[in-house]
Enzyme design. Structure first.
Site, short mmCIF file in Angstrom:
data_model
loop_
_atom_site.label_atom_id
_atom_site.label_comp_id
_atom_site.label_asym_id
_atom_site.label_seq_id
_atom_site.Cartn_x
_atom_site.Cartn_y
_atom_site.Cartn_z
N ASP A 178 0.84 -1.20 0.00
CA ASP A 178 0.00 0.00 0.00
C ASP A 178 0.87 1.25 0.00
O ASP A 178 1.76 1.39 0.84
CB ASP A 178 -0.93 0.00 1.22
CG ASP A 178 -2.15 0.88 0.98
OD1 ASP A 178 -1.97 2.09 0.75
OD2 ASP A 178 -3.27 0.36 1.01
N SER A 227 -7.11 4.70 -1.03
CA SER A 227 -6.97 3.25 -1.20
C SER A 227 -8.28 2.57 -1.54
O SER A 227 -8.28 1.49 -2.13
CB SER A 227 -6.38 2.62 0.06
OG SER A 227 -5.10 3.14 0.30
N ASP A 286 -10.19 -2.29 6.67
CA ASP A 286 -9.59 -1.17 5.93
C ASP A 286 -9.81 -1.36 4.42
O ASP A 286 -10.11 -2.46 3.96
CB ASP A 286 -8.10 -1.09 6.27
CG ASP A 286 -7.51 0.28 5.97
OD1 ASP A 286 -8.27 1.21 5.64
OD2 ASP A 286 -6.28 0.42 6.08
N THR A 288 -8.24 -1.62 1.44
CA THR A 288 -7.65 -2.55 0.47
C THR A 288 -8.22 -3.96 0.62
O THR A 288 -8.63 -4.56 -0.38
CB THR A 288 -6.12 -2.50 0.55
OG1 THR A 288 -5.72 -1.13 0.43
CG2 THR A 288 -5.47 -3.31 -0.54
N ASP A 446 2.14 2.31 3.60
CA ASP A 446 1.34 3.54 3.48
C ASP A 446 1.13 4.21 4.83
O ASP A 446 1.34 5.42 4.97
CB ASP A 446 -0.01 3.17 2.86
CG ASP A 446 -0.99 4.32 2.89
OD1 ASP A 446 -0.85 5.23 2.04
OD2 ASP A 446 -1.88 4.33 3.75
N HIS A 450 2.46 7.92 5.80
CA HIS A 450 1.55 9.01 6.17
C HIS A 450 2.09 9.78 7.38
O HIS A 450 2.02 11.00 7.43
CB HIS A 450 0.17 8.46 6.52
CG HIS A 450 -0.76 8.37 5.36
ND1 HIS A 450 -1.25 9.48 4.72
CD2 HIS A 450 -1.29 7.30 4.72
CE1 HIS A 450 -2.05 9.09 3.73
NE2 HIS A 450 -2.09 7.78 3.71
N ASP A 491 -1.21 0.64 -4.74
CA ASP A 491 -2.49 1.24 -5.11
C ASP A 491 -2.35 2.73 -5.39
O ASP A 491 -3.24 3.34 -5.98
CB ASP A 491 -3.54 0.97 -4.02
CG ASP A 491 -3.05 1.34 -2.63
OD1 ASP A 491 -1.85 1.64 -2.45
OD2 ASP A 491 -3.89 1.34 -1.71
N HIS A 492 -1.24 3.31 -4.97
CA HIS A 492 -0.97 4.74 -5.17
C HIS A 492 0.39 4.98 -4.55
O HIS A 492 0.94 4.10 -3.88
CB HIS A 492 -2.01 5.62 -4.49
CG HIS A 492 -2.11 5.33 -3.03
ND1 HIS A 492 -1.18 5.80 -2.12
CD2 HIS A 492 -2.96 4.55 -2.33
CE1 HIS A 492 -1.49 5.33 -0.92
NE2 HIS A 492 -2.55 4.55 -1.02
#
Ligand SMILES: *[C@@H]1O[C@H](CO)[C@@H](O)[C@H](O)[C@H]1NC(C)=O
Ligand SMILES: *[C@@H]1O[C@H](CO)[C@@H](O)[C@H](O)[C@H]1NC(C)=O
Ligand SMILES: *[C@@H]1O[C@H](CO)[C@@H](O)[C@H](O)[C@H]1NC(C)=O
Ligand SMILES: *[C@@H]1O[C@H](CO)[C@@H](O)[C@H](O)[C@H]1NC(C)=O
Ligand SMILES: *[C@@H]1O[C@H](CO)[C@@H](O)[C@H](O)[C@H]1NC(C)=O
Ligand SMILES: *[C@@H]1O[C@H](CO)[C@@H](O)[C@H](O)[C@H]1NC(C)=O
Ligand SMILES: *[C@@H]1O[C@H](CO)[C@@H](O)[C@H](O)[C@H]1NC(C)=O
Ligand SMILES: *[C@@H]1O[C@H](CO)[C@@H](O)[C@H](O)[C@H]1NC(C)=O
Ligand SMILES: *[C@@H]1O[C@H](CO)[C@@H](O)[C@H](O)[C@H]1NC(C)=O
Ligand SMILES: *[C@@H]1O[C@H](CO)[C@@H](O)[C@H](O)[C@H]1NC(C)=O
Ligand SMILES: *[C@@H]1O[C@H](CO)[C@@H](O)[C@H](O)[C@H]1NC(C)=O
Ligand SMILES: *[C@@H]1O[C@H](CO)[C@@H](O)[C@H](O)[C@H]1NC(C)=O
Ligand SMILES: [Zn+2]
Length: 668
Positions: A178, A227, A286, A288, A446, A450, A491-492
């Protein structure tokens, strides 16, 4: 709805977009006119994939779009479908479904930041219909036309892709790092793999994959995705909207009536009764993991997400879904009875009643049978990070993290590798003939990016790579490697990179912020990675260089004097000292006394020896955000050749579904 999370929620959830308030406000993403069709223009479909159609007709009551005299939306609109230039047919007869009932509602939206600041939302009245549970079987182009308001029309040009229903892979293992970018992979390789004079002596497991592609992640109505949105694209082939899971977002208030699109897990189960495994280091509700079975416009409906894993789409079903074979992750607060669980029910019991083995720690997980369906929930909220489990285990001793909802601590948690290999053992045991689809997510790459905790994020990435390595050798050991498509992607991204190194001893010794910045070494002063140390117990005469971390591929020293000069392009106010956060995951910014609740400033106990870096995000941001970058796609196995080059995130779905033979060109 969009989320603004306070500090407490952000701590629990970790990766949410704290500043998901829209800048370019839209009445309804994908619908620039007053007539809306979902799926919208340019949507692509797998032959035989189930989906819903939503049409809406809007009448703006005020704001810039008002049409004088038009205050009630036309309720006499029609939707027609025409295949490849054939005569249009009314949608209900085209799909052989009964004409849906008319629905009406109102909604409001802000036209820009000034309207938001002045609290002057524009009002819209809506007339709508939903055609549920339809499918298109014949490849080709289809024009959907919404005629409304005496001669206005909205068109959607849909493409049903020409994908043969031929199965080429028995199994798919899909790894999602992620938020993982090429920059992070590069940094992780640097700290975990030895090189001599610029030449790597070993590489990451993903580096050995034969095919590399890039996927473009931007979504339907915003170029930065979350996500939920991107997982929807990866699993359904349909781009969506921030916070939406397995649906296109309509304008109605309820978050469960939005038009749904069938996911790869649902199709795989519907057609083959194949095995489905879902593994994540996040709380399992979550985005995903959730997007494999949940269909809601609001990813925050965690209880309903858990219910969807077990029961499919409640009150609406296109499969006799009976739950995944394997569901492993964190997020116990949605399982034990209480505020977090769906309707207050005990979901451990709900799963057990459907013959799941329920496990809550790694010891029991490793001992449990491979022949039954298994639910493994190992902590409250997100699971512990690799760095804490392996280097700073005292950080796991946090009260109220135990998966049973007690005051206890969750100290016996499996890592991504232990969960993934166990999942494969169960899927292999239960689905020797029909094969399996496993999604395994390294979620905290991810989450830790963050919160600007780069070391923890890179630890998670290296754990993912270690998991990939173990997966390939396990698949080989059971003779399934050649029949399994293994795909590793993200995913990003986040705007992360490494720009040099930092002499932390010098930095810590300076008093002034401007002097501290002198510790940053760039270009020739960036030196070499200090995160690996030679194995001093190597036999005399052996090649020290080859013994560096042999077979381990994690840093041996997370706290060297010369650390990575690394960071993100979008930050809250925070302090940097470029040193590992030994006492637990980092919290870079706080809402401090004297400011508004949603005004975040430097966390005064974080990275105290460092210098202040002023943020560029709105002051309501307490963490970094996702970025635009394309993300890598590594593949090996059947169909690998389809994944080279540059393509959209939806093409991953079409590639995987095609390889598993999931298209159906006639009604089954
Ligand atoms: C920070 O925000 C939280 C909720 O968002 C609030 O409960 C708390 O009082 C705030 N703290 C300060 C110091 O303003
Ligand atoms: C609705 O539309 C149809 C044809 O599109 C027309 O025949 C009919 O008169 C319309 N009814 C109303 C109430 O406008
Ligand atoms: C349409 O659906 C009805 C009942 O749902 C069925 O009896 C009929 O055969 C279907 N017609 C076609 C053309 O598929
Ligand atoms: C929409 O708003 C109008 C005007 O404010 C009101 O008369 C009507 O009842 C509302 N309709 C719905 C479905 O809420
Ligand atoms: C639209 O009307 C509502 C109700 O009167 C009002 O609150 C809102 O500010 C208006 N919006 C605009 C953009 O004028
Ligand atoms: C629909 O899209 C296809 C593929 O992009 C294109 O070939 C076709 O001309 C389009 N049809 C219409 C009517 O615009
Ligand atoms: C499904 O319907 C039942 C009964 O009407 C209701 O209790 C339940 O909340 C619904 N489930 C969802 C996910 O909306
Ligand atoms: C659970 O297992 C029992 C015994 O094998 C069986 O009778 C029952 O039908 C199963 N229940 C479900 C929901 O699969
Ligand atoms: C693991 O779970 C089992 C069964 O619930 C329990 O008896 C055991 O004490 C747990 N072990 C640890 C280390 O938490
Ligand atoms: C919960 O655990 C914490 C820390 O382990 C301890 O200080 C506290 O007394 C415990 N509370 C209860 C109610 O057991
Ligand atoms: C897998 O494929 C490789 C390359 O095609 C081949 O050398 C190997 O024998 C195959 N292994 C099995 C178990 O089929
Ligand atoms: C950070 O911004 C504040 C104003 O918000 C300013 O006073 C301060 O000098 C800035 N600090 C740095 C290190 O640029
Ligand atoms: Zn993500």
């Amino acid at each position: 709805m969009r989320f603004h999370l306070g500090l407490k929620a952000a701590l629990a959830v970790g990766a949410f977009c704290a500043q998901c308030t829209a800048q370019t406000y839209q009445r309804l993403g994908s619908c620039p006119t007053l007539g809306c069709i979902l799926p919208p223009d340019q949507a692509d479909f797998l032959p035989g994939q189930y989906f819903d159609i939503r049409v809406e007709v809007h009448a703006p009551l005020n704001g810039s779009e008002v049409i004088p005299g038009y205050t009630n939306p036309d309720t006499n609109f029609t939707l027609t479908i025409a295949r490849d230039g054939q005569t249009p047919k009314a949608a209900a007869s085209f799909f052989n479904v009964s004409e849906p009932t008319l629905e009406t509602w109102n909604f409001t939206w802000y036209e820009d930041l000034f309207a938001k600041a002045a609290n002057t939302p524009s009002q819209v009245r809506v007339a709508a219909k939903a055609y549920r549970h339809v499918a298109l079987y014949q490849p080709g182009n289809y024009i959907a036309t919404l005629n409304y308001r005496n001669g206005s029309a909205t068109y959607a040009n849909w493409t049903v892709r020409d994908i043969a229903p031929t199965r080429k892979a028995k199994n798919v293992v899909m790894f999602i790092g992620d938020g993982m970018t090429t920059n992070m992979i590069t940094a992780a390789r640097l700290i975990a793999h030895h090189q001599i004079n610029g030449k790597y002596q070993s590489k990451l497991a993903m580096d050995s994959f034969p095919v590399l592609g890039h996927q473009m992640t931007h979504s339907l109505d915003s170029y930065i995705t979350d996500s939920a949105n991107s997982a929807t694209a990866l699993y359904t082939g349909h781009k969506s909207t921030v916070n939406a899971l397995g649906v296109y977002a309509d304008s109605s208030k309820t978050s469960f009536d939005d038009p749904k699109v069938e996911t790869i897990a649902e199709i795989f189960y519907r057609l083959y009764k194949g095995g489905v495994g879902i593994v994540s280091t996040a709380f399992i509700a979550d985005a995903t993991p959730a997007a494999l079975t949940a269909h809601t416009r609001d990813r925050g409906q965690y209880g309903a997400v858990i219910d969807s894993f077990l029961n499919g789409i409640t009150n609406y079903t296109w499969t006799n879904w009976s739950g995944p074979d394997v569901l492993f992750g964190g997020g116990a607060e949605q399982f034990y009875p209480g505020k977090g669980s769906f309707q207050g029910k005990d979901y451990y019991a709900e799963f057990a009643n459907k013959n799941y083995t329920v496990v809550q720690n790694n010891t029991i997980l490793q001992k449990s049978s491979n022949s039954s369906k298994t639910l493994g929930i190992f902590s409250v909220s997100n699971m512990a990070k690799w760095l804490d489990r392996n280097v700073y285990p005292d950080n796991l001793k946090i009260a109220k993290t135990a998966p049973d909802g007690s005051n206890g601590t969750a100290t016996d948690q499996p890592g991504l590798k232990e969960m993934t290999i166990k999942a494969l053992e169960i899927l292999h045991t239960r689905h020797q003939q029909d094969g399996f689809f496993l999604m395994s997510e390294a979620a905290s790459i991810d989450k830790q990016m963050h919160t600007l905790d780069y070391d923890r994020a890179l630890g998670e990435l290296l754990e993912l790579d270690d998991t990939i390595k173990a997966t390939l050798s396990y698949l080989e050991s059971i003779g399934e490697l050649n029949d399994t498509l293994v795909l590793v992607t993200a995913d990003h991204g986040h705007g992360f990179d490494v720009m040099g190194n930092v002499d932390t001893k010098f930095l810590n010794a300076q008093k002034d912020d401007r002097d501290k910045r002198g510790a940053v070494g760039t270009y020739q002063n960036s030196g070499l990675s200090q995160y690996l140390v030679a194995n001093r117990s190597a036999p005399v005469g052996s090649d020290q260089n080859l013994i560096y971390n042999a077979g381990v591929n994690f840093p041996s020293n997370w706290d060297p004097r010369y650390t990575l000069y690394q960071g993100l392009t979008a930050n809250p106010d925070h302090r940097e000292n470029y040193q590992v956060h030994k006492t637990g995951p980092r919290l870079p910014a706080l809402n401090i006394t004297g400011f508004d609740n949603d005004d975040y400033y430097v966390n005064y106990v974080d990275a105290v020896t460092g210098f202040i870096v002023n943020g560029t995000l709105p002051v309501s941001a307490d963490q970094g955000v996702h970025s635009l970058t394309d993300v890598p796609v590594f593949t090996r196995g059947p169909c690998q050749e389809q994944f080279g080059g540059v393509y959209g995130n939806i093409d991953i779905f079409f590639g995987l579904a095609g390889c598993l033979g999931l298209s159906r060109t006639s009604h089954p």
